[in-house]
Design a protein around this motif. Sequence first.
Motif, PDB file in Angstrom:
ATOM      1  N   LYS A 162      38.790  40.020 -63.508  1.00 48.35           N
ATOM      2  CA  LYS A 162      37.495  40.082 -64.187  1.00 48.35           C
ATOM      3  C   LYS A 162      37.625  39.620 -65.639  1.00 48.35           C
ATOM      4  CE  LYS A 162      34.979  41.982 -60.844  1.00 48.35           C
ATOM      5  NZ  LYS A 162      33.796  41.329 -60.247  1.00 48.35           N
ATOM      6  N   ALA A 163      38.719  40.025 -66.289  1.00 45.13           N
ATOM      7  CA  ALA A 163      38.928  39.641 -67.686  1.00 45.13           C
ATOM      8  C   ALA A 163      39.095  38.133 -67.826  1.00 45.13           C
ATOM      9  CB  ALA A 163      40.146  40.371 -68.245  1.00 45.13           C
ATOM     10  N   ARG A 164      39.791  37.514 -66.904  1.00 45.31           N
ATOM     11  CA  ARG A 164      39.958  36.052 -66.953  1.00 45.31           C
ATOM     12  C   ARG A 164      38.616  35.349 -66.769  1.00 45.31           C
ATOM     13  NH1 ARG A 164      45.531  34.863 -63.461  1.00 45.31           N
ATOM     14  NH2 ARG A 164      47.002  35.347 -65.158  1.00 45.31           N
ATOM     15  N   GLN A 165      37.790  35.896 -65.882  1.00 42.77           N
ATOM     16  CA  GLN A 165      36.465  35.299 -65.703  1.00 42.77           C
ATOM     17  C   GLN A 165      35.663  35.353 -67.000  1.00 42.77           C
ATOM     18  OE1 GLN A 165      35.663  37.645 -61.842  1.00 42.77           O
ATOM     19  NE2 GLN A 165      34.392  35.807 -61.629  1.00 42.77           N
ATOM     20  N   ILE A 166      35.717  36.500 -67.681  1.00 40.50           N
ATOM     21  CA  ILE A 166      34.991  36.632 -68.945  1.00 40.50           C
ATOM     22  C   ILE A 166      35.600  35.728 -70.003  1.00 40.50           C
ATOM     23  CG2 ILE A 166      34.470  38.243 -70.825  1.00 40.50           C
ATOM     24  CD1 ILE A 166      34.237  40.431 -68.660  1.00 40.50           C
ATOM     25  N   ALA A 167      36.931  35.653 -70.024  1.00 48.61           N
ATOM     26  CA  ALA A 167      37.598  34.779 -71.010  1.00 48.61           C
ATOM     27  C   ALA A 167      37.159  33.336 -70.841  1.00 48.61           C
ATOM     28  CB  ALA A 167      39.106  34.903 -70.866  1.00 48.61           C
ATOM     29  N   ASN A 168      37.123  32.857 -69.602  1.00 52.05           N
ATOM     30  CA  ASN A 168      36.694  31.476 -69.368  1.00 52.05           C
ATOM     31  C   ASN A 168      35.223  31.291 -69.718  1.00 52.05           C
ATOM     32  OD1 ASN A 168      39.117  30.172 -68.421  1.00 52.05           O
ATOM     33  ND2 ASN A 168      38.974  31.428 -66.577  1.00 52.05           N
ATOM     34  N   LEU A 170      33.706  32.903 -72.128  1.00 59.26           N
ATOM     35  CA  LEU A 170      33.673  32.850 -73.585  1.00 59.26           C
ATOM     36  C   LEU A 170      34.095  31.477 -74.093  1.00 59.26           C
ATOM     37  CD1 LEU A 170      35.244  36.331 -74.479  1.00 59.26           C
ATOM     38  CD2 LEU A 170      32.846  35.660 -74.688  1.00 59.26           C
ATOM     39  N   ILE A 171      35.083  30.904 -73.450  1.00 57.24           N
ATOM     40  CA  ILE A 171      35.539  29.566 -73.846  1.00 57.24           C
ATOM     41  C   ILE A 171      34.425  28.544 -73.612  1.00 57.24           C
ATOM     42  CG2 ILE A 171      37.207  27.735 -73.323  1.00 57.24           C
ATOM     43  CD1 ILE A 171      39.199  30.020 -72.632  1.00 57.24           C
ATOM     44  N   GLU A 172      33.688  28.726 -72.495  1.00 57.40           N
ATOM     45  CA  GLU A 172      32.551  27.838 -72.239  1.00 57.40           C
ATOM     46  C   GLU A 172      31.461  28.022 -73.294  1.00 57.40           C
ATOM     47  OE1 GLU A 172      31.317  28.718 -68.287  1.00 57.40           O
ATOM     48  OE2 GLU A 172      33.173  27.975 -67.365  1.00 57.40           O
ATOM     49  N   GLN A 173      31.419  29.230 -73.881  1.00 55.29           N
ATOM     50  CA  GLN A 173      30.460  29.497 -74.964  1.00 55.29           C
ATOM     51  C   GLN A 173      30.997  28.997 -76.305  1.00 55.29           C
ATOM     52  OE1 GLN A 173      27.448  31.220 -75.152  1.00 55.29           O
ATOM     53  NE2 GLN A 173      27.192  31.748 -72.994  1.00 55.29           N
ATOM     54  N   GLU A 174      32.125  28.294 -76.262  1.00 57.84           N
ATOM     55  CA  GLU A 174      32.766  27.700 -77.445  1.00 57.84           C
ATOM     56  C   GLU A 174      33.280  28.756 -78.421  1.00 57.84           C
ATOM     57  OE1 GLU A 174      29.948  24.994 -79.106  1.00 57.84           O
ATOM     58  OE2 GLU A 174      30.206  23.516 -77.501  1.00 57.84           O
ATOM     59  N   ILE A 175      33.726  29.894 -77.870  1.00 54.43           N
ATOM     60  CA  ILE A 175      34.405  30.894 -78.692  1.00 54.43           C
ATOM     61  C   ILE A 175      35.850  30.447 -78.866  1.00 54.43           C
ATOM     62  CG2 ILE A 175      35.142  33.293 -78.853  1.00 54.43           C
ATOM     63  CD1 ILE A 175      32.140  32.890 -79.182  1.00 54.43           C
ATOM     64  N   ILE A 198      38.070  39.192 -73.862  1.00 54.75           N
ATOM     65  CA  ILE A 198      38.113  38.661 -75.229  1.00 54.75           C
ATOM     66  C   ILE A 198      39.558  38.386 -75.638  1.00 54.75           C
ATOM     67  CG2 ILE A 198      37.554  39.154 -77.636  1.00 54.75           C
ATOM     68  CD1 ILE A 198      35.296  40.982 -76.549  1.00 54.75           C
ATOM     69  N   LEU A 199      40.460  39.295 -75.280  1.00 54.58           N
ATOM     70  CA  LEU A 199      41.869  39.085 -75.617  1.00 54.58           C
ATOM     71  C   LEU A 199      42.433  37.845 -74.926  1.00 54.58           C
ATOM     72  CD1 LEU A 199      43.375  42.702 -75.556  1.00 54.58           C
ATOM     73  CD2 LEU A 199      42.897  41.285 -77.544  1.00 54.58           C
ATOM     74  N   TYR A 200      42.101  37.676 -73.642  1.00 53.65           N
ATOM     75  CA  TYR A 200      42.616  36.507 -72.914  1.00 53.65           C
ATOM     76  C   TYR A 200      42.074  35.208 -73.505  1.00 53.65           C
ATOM     77  CZ  TYR A 200      45.034  38.946 -69.104  1.00 53.65           C
ATOM     78  OH  TYR A 200      45.924  39.689 -68.374  1.00 53.65           O
ATOM     79  N   ALA A 201      40.912  35.262 -74.113  1.00 52.03           N
ATOM     80  CA  ALA A 201      40.380  34.070 -74.790  1.00 52.03           C
ATOM     81  C   ALA A 201      40.977  33.912 -76.179  1.00 52.03           C
ATOM     82  CB  ALA A 201      38.854  34.163 -74.881  1.00 52.03           C
TER      83      ALA A 201
END
Length: 947
Positions: A162-168, A170-175, A198-201
Amino acid sequence: MQGNTQRQFEESPEQTAELVLQLVRDLVDELRQGQKPDTPLQLDCQFDQDLGFDSLARAELIQRTEKQFNVSLPDQTLASIETPRDLVRELLQASRIGDISVSEQVIEQIQLDVVESAPAHVHTLQQVLDWHVDTHPDRPHLYVYQSADQITEISYRMIQEKARQIANGLIEQEIAPGECVAIMLPTCNDYFYSFFGILYARAIPVPIYPPARPSQIEDHLKRHANILQNAEARLLITVPEAKPLSQLLRMQVSSIKSVVTVSEIMGSTAPPDVGDAHASDIAFLQYTSGSTGIPKGVALTHANLLTNIRAMGKVVKASSSDVFISWLPVYHDMGLIGTWFGSLYYASPLVIMSPLLFLSKPQRWLWAIHRHRGTVSPAPNFAYELCINKIDESELEGLDLSSWRLAWNGAEPVSPGTIARFTERFAKYGFRPETMSPVYGLAESTVGLTFPTVIRPPRIERIKREPMTRFGRAEAASPDDPDAMQVIGLGLPLPGHQIRIMDDLGRELPEREEGELEFKGASATAGYYRDPDKTKALYHGDWLNTGDRAFTIGGELFLTGRTKDIIIRAGRNIYPHELEEAVSNVPGIRKGCVAAFASHDNRTGTERLIVLAESRETDTAKHQDLKHQINNLALDLLGSPPDDVVIGPPHTVPKTSSGKIRRAACKELYEQDSLDVRQRAVWWQTLRLMTAGITPQLRRYWRTGLDVGYAVYMWLMMAILASIVWSFVATVPNRDWCWKVTRTGARALIKLTGTKLTITGTENQPDPDTPCILVANHASYLDGLVMVAATQLKCRFVAKSELKKNFFARTFLSKLNTEFVERFDAEKGILDAKRIADSAHSSQPLFFFPEGTLYRMAGLHEFHMGAFIAAADAGLPILPVTLCGTRSKLRDRSLFPRRGDISVTISTLIYPQGNDWNAALKLRDQARSEILHHCGEPDLAHSKNNR
């Protein structure tokens, strides 16, 4: 009576409403100490704005309602009710307690395989989770209460996916790595996924607490705008109800790009391609304030977190066999780091529920420990007080707390009374006295700083009130002293950390003297995020200021108060100057004439927030309007209203001669009900305030003057006596005369400086001609001098060879037949050790400090083997000698001697049982155990970096 109440409840909603209003009225009277509310009590009064009810007050009202009407209200009642009418509506729809099946007593013990190792080699939180996924991916980690009875099980693999999904997402959101992402979520599955996402991003999580009720979201976001601005947060992950307010938030916080829910940013499960995080990266920001003014975001790195977690785990012997139980909010350091990250690191399952579930029914916390056989469960002091006062015996039948081994009590002042009452009440349910473990920590030290290092009941010291309040001295009180103060021992610094107590001159104080508490260690923050001025003020050289006042006994920490004016209310910090500034801007309130202060509430075990404001208005209706405005303002800024608002005439608020608010004086007048005493002329008030302020100032100056005077006097005596003794020793050829002169000089210094020297065990000294080896703990530069004064033996001191480079030291020590040993050249050191061992049969005993060097921090360190190998080889006995008081009198790396007494304990001889390595080890352990028993300091044999 209860039967009549139930009939009214069944037959007449109007009478039910009137009974609810009476419950509300009674609670208002208690909270306001008899003062009438600002608004007439009606069914549509707002609990927060009109009545000043915070979450604890609402929880109390719900509990009283359930008890009077014999019903069980829904879990969401605490979050949903805004008025007494809302409570009546919930009440009319509630189910009778007798109609509900109770299944809380069923034990559902969590039984998992033991994990033998921990991720000791990893450097970031991401690596901790990855290690668990690689080692045991499907092992359950979280058991999250979705409601009072429904629990969701979450494995390490699920958190990572789940964390990796959120990280990706966030990256798509240009974080980008290093940017801040705020989390405003309640305790739920998504919170845990979001944090690691957030940490994985490689972004920085910024946890902010969520609103207790949906109706508060708009005001809540306004309150947190300062935090989001300081963090320059790029994105906020929150609940769907906050989405409509995203435009409003973006207007207040220019850095915010978007406000999203977790479901909106779920991307792929592939490992994010952002590079590896580093130990020095900021892992998250812990904000300690920010309701108004400039917030303080404590920047904590992965290295800070893992160091603190490992140190705490080592002290409390955490393992995968532990079961953590928590209701603590996961946006706060005690719940986030101490509970979640701690259980994560050691592969311990964590059972967690919402704080609202606990507040509405405190017994749920205890039943969760029973149900899941919890072993570790921390809480602030007010939580234990709630359990004492708010749980009926009928709700505890069958409860078993015998599995509970650690109940950390921290995050706010610890009350001896609360500890005693909780332990007494729950002893019959299996709660042991040694389970209660008062601790101390602060966000600037990640979370934990001092912990008890042994299993024991809480340490409560009784000290004399007068010496403490007048001179800051913690003198032990007799058992029959009715005015004695009780103070709680909060343990010793974690491994790799240090504390010290400082006086007004910036000098370290001896034990049992109160001053400002400072600390340092690997868990210490590098500073506040984007705030160099506050960071600079935080540091005192290499040490960090805590803002607390304290003293130590045997190295253990005892808090006495705060130098910073923080009000700790139900575990949350409130900074009074921020609220005072805002209230000063209310029309009708005199600017700069507002005081916000704490008054301890024995009923709840926490602190009450009191606001005292001056106004020239005399009309009662106008006063009520001002109180109403201040209540609303505090609600907007802090999320909860003050417990009491007092409007007084001009000159009600005491100030210093320079115009600063005297909050302590305000508190004293409020608690003595003396705020409305007739005001005298300004010149009389000024004179009275000056007189009241002079006494403590004079005491402080007098104490400082005495300390400085004593230090100067002692150095003068040492200089005079040292020059006389050195001159005689350097010129007298007879070694016996040298010893007599040295011993006479040492005893003269002790007597002339008013130092009481107590010697115990003189009968254990061997005859002067009997060969033996003496060993003692090394605490101060004075140790050698004290040994000469306390014993009749003419010992050969074993000293470091560096002293031979100093002419005065070499001349003096050589005349006393001192043996010099090399510490840094291994080959020479071996030869020196052999030479000393060969000479051990000499009638002149050898004297060693087996710790090798001295340390500033209290504690007994590891013993080197040299003395014990020599004793075993030569078949000579060891004479353990314990020195107490020298460390406080003149500490390592200090040239500021203090007043204080010294004691020397001479133990019985210990004879070797053989001449090999094992015999030497046994000698060492026996001697060290004997010295540890008498020195009154902690065992630091396994701690490092304590110098």
